[in-house]
Structures are given as C-alpha cells and as structure tokens.
Design a protein around this motif. Structure first.
Motif, PDB file in Angstrom:
ATOM      1  N   LEU A  27     -31.870   0.267 -60.061  1.00  0.00           N
ATOM      2  CA  LEU A  27     -33.115   1.029 -60.088  1.00  0.00           C
ATOM      3  C   LEU A  27     -32.847   2.449 -60.541  1.00  0.00           C
ATOM      4  O   LEU A  27     -31.694   2.882 -60.699  1.00  0.00           O
ATOM      5  N   GLU A  28     -33.911   3.216 -60.741  1.00  0.00           N
ATOM      6  CA  GLU A  28     -33.788   4.601 -61.182  1.00  0.00           C
ATOM      7  C   GLU A  28     -33.054   5.441 -60.127  1.00  0.00           C
ATOM      8  O   GLU A  28     -33.284   5.270 -58.919  1.00  0.00           O
ATOM      9  N   PRO A  29     -32.191   6.366 -60.550  1.00  0.00           N
ATOM     10  CA  PRO A  29     -31.498   7.242 -59.587  1.00  0.00           C
ATOM     11  C   PRO A  29     -32.479   8.091 -58.787  1.00  0.00           C
ATOM     12  O   PRO A  29     -33.557   8.443 -59.269  1.00  0.00           O
ATOM     13  N   VAL A  30     -32.084   8.397 -57.549  1.00  0.00           N
ATOM     14  CA  VAL A  30     -32.903   9.244 -56.679  1.00  0.00           C
ATOM     15  C   VAL A  30     -32.025  10.351 -56.108  1.00  0.00           C
ATOM     16  O   VAL A  30     -30.806  10.342 -56.264  1.00  0.00           O
ATOM     17  N   ALA A  31     -32.660  11.291 -55.405  1.00  0.00           N
ATOM     18  CA  ALA A  31     -31.944  12.475 -54.934  1.00  0.00           C
ATOM     19  C   ALA A  31     -31.233  12.254 -53.607  1.00  0.00           C
ATOM     20  O   ALA A  31     -30.202  12.876 -53.348  1.00  0.00           O
ATOM     21  N   SER A  32     -31.768  11.386 -52.737  1.00  0.00           N
ATOM     22  CA  SER A  32     -31.244  11.298 -51.377  1.00  0.00           C
ATOM     23  C   SER A  32     -31.238   9.856 -50.881  1.00  0.00           C
ATOM     24  O   SER A  32     -31.944   8.992 -51.411  1.00  0.00           O
ATOM     25  N   PRO A  33     -30.484   9.577 -49.798  1.00  0.00           N
ATOM     26  CA  PRO A  33     -30.496   8.239 -49.207  1.00  0.00           C
ATOM     27  C   PRO A  33     -31.878   7.821 -48.715  1.00  0.00           C
ATOM     28  O   PRO A  33     -32.236   6.643 -48.801  1.00  0.00           O
ATOM     29  N   VAL A  60     -28.594 -12.007 -55.412  1.00  0.00           N
ATOM     30  CA  VAL A  60     -29.126 -10.896 -56.201  1.00  0.00           C
ATOM     31  C   VAL A  60     -28.829  -9.590 -55.474  1.00  0.00           C
ATOM     32  O   VAL A  60     -29.111  -9.453 -54.279  1.00  0.00           O
ATOM     33  N   ARG A  61     -28.259  -8.664 -56.198  1.00  0.00           N
ATOM     34  CA  ARG A  61     -27.950  -7.331 -55.668  1.00  0.00           C
ATOM     35  C   ARG A  61     -28.866  -6.331 -56.353  1.00  0.00           C
ATOM     36  O   ARG A  61     -29.012  -6.340 -57.586  1.00  0.00           O
ATOM     37  N   VAL A  62     -29.492  -5.462 -55.567  1.00  0.00           N
ATOM     38  CA  VAL A  62     -30.327  -4.382 -56.089  1.00  0.00           C
ATOM     39  C   VAL A  62     -29.719  -3.059 -55.621  1.00  0.00           C
ATOM     40  O   VAL A  62     -29.508  -2.863 -54.420  1.00  0.00           O
ATOM     41  N   GLN A  63     -29.421  -2.164 -56.560  1.00  0.00           N
ATOM     42  CA  GLN A  63     -28.721  -0.925 -56.220  1.00  0.00           C
ATOM     43  C   GLN A  63     -29.465   0.291 -56.734  1.00  0.00           C
ATOM     44  O   GLN A  63     -30.082   0.262 -57.791  1.00  0.00           O
ATOM     45  N   VAL A  64     -29.384   1.363 -55.919  1.00  0.00           N
ATOM     46  CA  VAL A  64     -30.047   2.622 -56.271  1.00  0.00           C
ATOM     47  C   VAL A  64     -29.011   3.737 -56.291  1.00  0.00           C
ATOM     48  O   VAL A  64     -28.480   4.110 -55.237  1.00  0.00           O
ATOM     49  N   PRO A  65     -28.682   4.298 -57.458  1.00  0.00           N
ATOM     50  CA  PRO A  65     -27.772   5.452 -57.506  1.00  0.00           C
ATOM     51  C   PRO A  65     -28.406   6.660 -56.805  1.00  0.00           C
ATOM     52  O   PRO A  65     -29.609   6.888 -56.909  1.00  0.00           O
ATOM     53  N   ILE A  66     -27.572   7.422 -56.085  1.00  0.00           N
ATOM     54  CA  ILE A  66     -28.019   8.600 -55.341  1.00  0.00           C
ATOM     55  C   ILE A  66     -27.238   9.810 -55.846  1.00  0.00           C
ATOM     56  O   ILE A  66     -26.010   9.779 -55.913  1.00  0.00           O
ATOM     57  N   GLU A  67     -27.956  10.866 -56.186  1.00  0.00           N
ATOM     58  CA  GLU A  67     -27.300  12.058 -56.717  1.00  0.00           C
ATOM     59  C   GLU A  67     -26.443  12.738 -55.654  1.00  0.00           C
ATOM     60  O   GLU A  67     -25.381  13.292 -55.944  1.00  0.00           O
ATOM     61  N   GLU A  68     -26.895  12.718 -54.419  1.00  0.00           N
ATOM     62  CA  GLU A  68     -26.164  13.364 -53.332  1.00  0.00           C
ATOM     63  C   GLU A  68     -24.923  12.549 -52.983  1.00  0.00           C
ATOM     64  O   GLU A  68     -24.987  11.321 -52.892  1.00  0.00           O
ATOM     65  N   GLN A  69     -23.793  13.235 -52.781  1.00  0.00           N
ATOM     66  CA  GLN A  69     -22.582  12.529 -52.390  1.00  0.00           C
ATOM     67  C   GLN A  69     -22.503  12.483 -50.867  1.00  0.00           C
ATOM     68  O   GLN A  69     -22.491  13.515 -50.196  1.00  0.00           O
ATOM     69  N   GLY A 182     -21.043  10.773 -56.489  1.00  0.00           N
ATOM     70  CA  GLY A 182     -22.359  10.527 -55.927  1.00  0.00           C
ATOM     71  C   GLY A 182     -22.294   9.422 -54.904  1.00  0.00           C
ATOM     72  O   GLY A 182     -21.273   9.220 -54.245  1.00  0.00           O
ATOM     73  N   SER A 183     -23.394   8.679 -54.750  1.00  0.00           N
ATOM     74  CA  SER A 183     -23.463   7.591 -53.788  1.00  0.00           C
ATOM     75  C   SER A 183     -24.345   6.490 -54.355  1.00  0.00           C
ATOM     76  O   SER A 183     -24.975   6.659 -55.403  1.00  0.00           O
ATOM     77  N   MET A 184     -24.428   5.378 -53.624  1.00  0.00           N
ATOM     78  CA  MET A 184     -25.294   4.293 -54.043  1.00  0.00           C
ATOM     79  C   MET A 184     -25.653   3.452 -52.822  1.00  0.00           C
ATOM     80  O   MET A 184     -24.784   3.091 -52.028  1.00  0.00           O
ATOM     81  N   LEU A 185     -26.938   3.170 -52.655  1.00  0.00           N
ATOM     82  CA  LEU A 185     -27.412   2.303 -51.588  1.00  0.00           C
ATOM     83  C   LEU A 185     -27.857   0.991 -52.206  1.00  0.00           C
ATOM     84  O   LEU A 185     -28.538   0.984 -53.238  1.00  0.00           O
ATOM     85  N   THR A 186     -27.487  -0.123 -51.600  1.00  0.00           N
ATOM     86  CA  THR A 186     -27.775  -1.420 -52.206  1.00  0.00           C
ATOM     87  C   THR A 186     -28.270  -2.407 -51.162  1.00  0.00           C
ATOM     88  O   THR A 186     -28.018  -2.267 -49.955  1.00  0.00           O
ATOM     89  N   GLU A 208     -36.034  -7.857 -42.308  1.00  0.00           N
ATOM     90  CA  GLU A 208     -35.801  -7.564 -40.894  1.00  0.00           C
ATOM     91  C   GLU A 208     -34.638  -6.591 -40.715  1.00  0.00           C
ATOM     92  O   GLU A 208     -34.705  -5.665 -39.908  1.00  0.00           O
ATOM     93  N   THR A 209     -33.574  -6.788 -41.494  1.00  0.00           N
ATOM     94  CA  THR A 209     -32.425  -5.870 -41.420  1.00  0.00           C
ATOM     95  C   THR A 209     -32.807  -4.482 -41.914  1.00  0.00           C
ATOM     96  O   THR A 209     -32.444  -3.473 -41.292  1.00  0.00           O
ATOM     97  N   LEU A 210     -33.518  -4.406 -43.032  1.00  0.00           N
ATOM     98  CA  LEU A 210     -33.933  -3.106 -43.562  1.00  0.00           C
ATOM     99  C   LEU A 210     -34.762  -2.328 -42.554  1.00  0.00           C
ATOM    100  O   LEU A 210     -34.681  -1.093 -42.475  1.00  0.00           O
ATOM    101  N   GLY A 211     -35.552  -3.041 -41.751  1.00  0.00           N
ATOM    102  CA  GLY A 211     -36.363  -2.376 -40.741  1.00  0.00           C
ATOM    103  C   GLY A 211     -35.539  -1.727 -39.640  1.00  0.00           C
ATOM    104  O   GLY A 211     -36.041  -0.856 -38.920  1.00  0.00           O
ATOM    105  N   LYS A 212     -34.279  -2.116 -39.514  1.00  0.00           N
ATOM    106  CA  LYS A 212     -33.402  -1.553 -38.486  1.00  0.00           C
ATOM    107  C   LYS A 212     -32.490  -0.453 -39.010  1.00  0.00           C
ATOM    108  O   LYS A 212     -31.844   0.250 -38.229  1.00  0.00           O
ATOM    109  N   VAL A 213     -32.408  -0.323 -40.330  1.00  0.00           N
ATOM    110  CA  VAL A 213     -31.468   0.628 -40.935  1.00  0.00           C
ATOM    111  C   VAL A 213     -32.071   2.021 -40.964  1.00  0.00           C
ATOM    112  O   VAL A 213     -33.224   2.210 -41.366  1.00  0.00           O
ATOM    113  N   SER A 214     -31.287   2.991 -40.549  1.00  0.00           N
ATOM    114  CA  SER A 214     -31.743   4.383 -40.543  1.00  0.00           C
ATOM    115  C   SER A 214     -31.578   4.995 -41.929  1.00  0.00           C
ATOM    116  O   SER A 214     -30.544   4.821 -42.576  1.00  0.00           O
ATOM    117  N   SER A 215     -32.608   5.728 -42.371  1.00  0.00           N
ATOM    118  CA  SER A 215     -32.533   6.396 -43.669  1.00  0.00           C
ATOM    119  C   SER A 215     -32.038   7.827 -43.535  1.00  0.00           C
ATOM    120  O   SER A 215     -31.726   8.480 -44.536  1.00  0.00           O
TER     121      SER A 215
END
Length: 515
Positions: A27-33, A60-69, A182-186, A208-215
C-alpha cells in the motif's frame, strides 16, 4: 490453522504442491504506525468483500511502508496486553538480513498471532518441511515462518515445554518490520480448505487479531527493575556436575569408546520476587548483541523462549549456503593487553583446539555431502563478543539443489558444538546423564523463506514463565583434558548475561540499567 496436521500425512503427494495463491500487496507509504493500522484495517474490509481469489488455498501479505523508524521490539512490547502467539528475530549486526521489496535492509521482525502455524509432537520431518514450504515463494520473500526445533525430539518433554511440541513455527498475522531507513507494518491471511480453514475463517480471525493490536507505540526503557531472587537452583548442582564430567572423561578415555567429545548442559531455575518481562530481558541482551542473534518465540498460552546467540547454524540464499564452527570459550580481558593474552591462550590451547577441530571438520563433512564445493575461510580465528571470545571458522558452499535444505538442517543439527562427537554416542551419554529437559535450548531457531532461510543455534537462552520465573540454560564441551571446575566456571560465564539482570544493589533504589 495448523499447516501440518497429523491426518494430512496420507495426502503427502498433494502437500508437495504450493498453495493456490501467493501474493504480496504494498500500500501507499504513511507517516506513522497509527496511520498504517488505519490503512490495513481499510484493506481488510475491502478484502472481506472480495471473492476468495478463486482458489481453495493461499496466503496473502499486505504491507504498509512507514516513514518513521520504529524498533520492532518497542512495537512488540506495546502489544504486551495481547494474549496471542508472538515471535521476534533480530539479525546479526555484521550480517543484516536481505533487502526487502521496498529496497531497505530488514533489521528485525516482530509478530503477533499466526496466519498459519506448524507444530507436532513428532520429530520434525521432511513432510513437515514440505508443509511449511507450501506457503512460501521466492515471489514473496518476506512471507516467512519463524520458529524453533527441539534439541532432541526423543527426549521426555517437561511440562514447561509442552506447548512448543517437537517444533513450532508461525507465519505472523500481524507483523512489524524494522528497516534501516524506516519501518513497515503488515498483515497476512492464509487459508486452505483441505485443512478445514476457509477464506472466511481466515479473514475473520485476522480482523479479530487486528482489533487487539495497539496502534500507539511507546518506547520502553531498555533496563530491568531491581529484582530480588526468592530461589535459585542449578540442575545439576556442582557436586553432581563434577561426577557427570568425570564420568564423561572416563568414557572418552576408554580404549573401546568412539566418543571424543560430549557437551553437557545445566539448567538454572530462578524465581524472582516479581515477574520477569521477557522483552525487557531481551532488550538488555541486545546491548550485548553485536555479532549475535536475538530471538523470542511464544506459542499461545505458553512460556517465552528468548536468547542471544552468537552461533549460526546455516544461512541459505538460493543455492549458496554458509555455516559456522564455534567452540572454545574465554572471558574478555579487563585491558587490551590482558585481552590479547587471553586470546593467545585460547588460540594455543591444545584442549580447545581439539574441541574446535572436531566441530569444524564435522560441519565440513556434512556440507560436502550436499554441496559441490566447500570453502573454509578463515580456518581458525577469534570471534570477540562483549564479555566472551571463541574460536571461530566460517564454511561456505553451493548446494546441488534447494531440496537439500531439509537435509542440511537435519544433518547439521545437532552439531558437535552443542552435542558432541560422534553424534550418536554423545546423544546417548547426554540422555543418560542429564536429568532436565533441554527443550528448544541448543536446537535450531530461525526462519524459512521462499528463496532464503536462516537458522541460529539456540544457545545463551532462557525460558521465561509467568509467575514461575525462568530456566536459564548453558552447556560446555567435554574433551580429553577438560577440568570439571573450569567447565563449571564456563557455565557461570555463559549464564551471567541473564543472571546479572537479577542482581540488586540493596542501597540503590532506582532502576538498574542493563548496560
């Protein structure tokens, strides 16, 4: 979903075929987790409304590059409230993991939840390896299965190791990648109708797992709180250790014995006044992590296996493979002059040379069985760690086929560095002598990927159990000329990276920094 269920063995031919869909979406890069979490939640909502790719199985893996390291260990610590399986793997400083698909070096990986896991009570087999490989592809290099294998699958399993099975690997549902720039959340979703795990099951479990993960990620202090020890117990104790080492030496010196080396180990059970945070311990070990791997593996509702190991079992990229021989141990010197003297003593020690040569030559022979050519360079040198130095050699070769990866894994483990030589005789003596379960200690720990895999040897490790303290493991090679008292001192040196985190200076009422 367990990707290698026992009942699937009868479908062994079908299991050789990869799953129907293997795909990575960026997906398109974003600034933060936090923004990455929003993007992934939106992506999952869209995927839920899609047809399931028209295949009965896939990943299927979906990944989002993050500018913040962001450090992966900080992200994982922020998920401490989540009662899900976890994993963490940090590549060695001097050998960063391969570049990811967005062009930056991958430093470390943290994951929670399992899109698919692989575990059985039986010994890790070729068909279990095939089960894992079905979900991996060179086209999606960051879809990886992280895990570990028991030192001895035939040994009786103690209660603290039951949840791990004979092996445990997981492809994380939610994964955080720490990159050099940088970082990447997937997220990863996997399904297989033949394993009674449909697309609908998989996507609902991911939500269900995503609902438990802290952003929100809070950088936690890399230090341990002052900790008093309620109890500490060595198995074996010093008296029994001396008996075991002398017994091993008698066996080695017998004229009719083939045994030339055996690695005997010790388990130290420590119970502190407060619960140990395995991530806090792991972050302190990273201070000593130059040229070492750090790892964490925790199946659901299980203790946490952590370690800081300098020893590579093997690294494979395509057909190229490397392995290492590591043996002989000395402390570092307090001054440069003393350190050099200790180094020379290790390099010229006949006892340590015997131990090291056994390890190096055994690994060479095993590589030669599946490689076109094996090169040893350097043949013998010193590898220096912050508190310890070892004899070291690196071996490299070229596999005849990628199918030889399982053969390499099964033949290199257990190496003479953690078992002895010959292997069969050493294993027998270990089974007769040791009265505790090594579990995953000294076993392979690492990851399988589509075109690349890497495993370390799970030494310098501990098993941390909530409310029950920790088991700290260490071993030492016994060869002709070994001294039980000096070998005990070596165990103390190897476990000190853990035990120092439990020491308390009573007048001091502030946190003890692990540096």
């Amino acid at each position: 979903m367990n990707g290698c269920r026992e009942e699937q063995r009868r479908y062994s031919r079908a299991r050789k075929h990869p799953v129907g869909t293997v795909e990575t979406r960026t997906l398109e890069p974003v600034a933060s987790p936090a923004m990455a979490m929003y993007s992934l939640n939106m992506a999952v909502s869209e995927m839920k409304s899609e047809a399931p790719f028209g295949t009965s199985s896939g990943i299927v893996r979906v990944q989002v590059p993050i500018e913040e390291q962001v450090e992966a260990i900080d992200w994982l610590h922020s998920q401490n409230h989540v009662l899900l399986p976890r994993c963490y793997f940090f590549g060695r400083e001097k050998q960063k993991q391969s570049a990811c698909c967005i062009g930056e070096k991958l430093v470390s990986v943290a994951g929670v939840g399992s899109a698919v896991f692989f575990s059985q009570p039986h010994a890790f087999s070729y068909w279990d390896w095939i089960s894992i490989r079905r979900f991996l592809s060179e086209r999606c290099p960051l879809i990886r299965a992280y895990g570990a294998i028991r030192f001895n699958a035939k040994a009786k399993v103690s209660s603290e190791w039951l949840a791990f099975g004979s092996f445990y690997f997981m492809i994380p549902q939610v994964e955080f990648n720490e990159l050099e720039g940088g970082s990447m959340l997937t997220i990863t979703v996997a399904w297989d109708n033949d394993l009674s795990w449909s697309w609908e099951n998989a996507i609902n479990a991911l939500q269900e797992t995503l609902g438990k993960v802290s952003s929100s990620i809070v950088k936690f202090p890399k230090q341990t709180p002052p900790t008093l020890i309620l109890s500490s117990q060595n198995i074996p104790n010093k008296v029994d250790w001396d008996i075991a080492v002398n017994g091993a030496l008698q066996m080695i010196e017998r004229n009719d014995s083939l045994l030339t080396k055996v690695v005997l180990a010790r388990s130290t059970r420590v119970v502190p006044t407060v619960d140990i945070d395995p991530l806090a311990w792991l972050s302190c070990l990273k201070v000593e992590g130059d040229n070492a791997y750090q790892f964490l593996l925790q199946p659901p509702n299980a203790p946490t296996f952590i370690g800081n190991t300098p020893e590579q079992l093997f690294h494979r990229k395509s057909l190229c493979i490397t392995s290492e021989a590591l043996a002989g141990t000395r402390a570092r010197g307090a001054s440069q002059t003393l350190d050099r003297q200790i180094e020379l003593d290790l390099l010229t020690s006949p006892k340590d040379d015997i131990e090291f040569t056994i390890v190096r030559d055994t690994i060479r022979r095993k590589l030669e069985a599946v490689c076109e050519k094996v090169v040893i360079k350097p043949e013998k040198m010193i590898r220096k760690l912050p508190r310890i130095q070892h004899l070291f050699a690196q071996l490299s070769g070229r596999l005849r086929s990628e199918e030889d990866e399982f053969e390499i894994l099964s033949s290199l483990h257990p190496s003479p560095a953690v078992c002895g030589f010959p292997t069969k005789e050493a294993q027998l003596l270990i089974a007769e002598t040791e009265v505790f379960d090594r579990g995953m200690y000294a076993g392979p720990v690492g990851w399988f990927g589509g075109g690349e895999s890497e495993f370390a040897v799970g030494i310098r490790s501990a098993l941390v159990e909530k409310d029950l303290g920790a088991f700290i493991y260490a071993g030492t090679g016994i060869v002709e000329g070994s001294n039980p008292y000096l070998e005990w001192d070596e165990l103390e040196l190897k476990t000190s990276q853990f035990t120092k985190l439990l020491k308390l200076d009573l007048p001091q009422r502030q946190k003890v920094d692990c540096k």
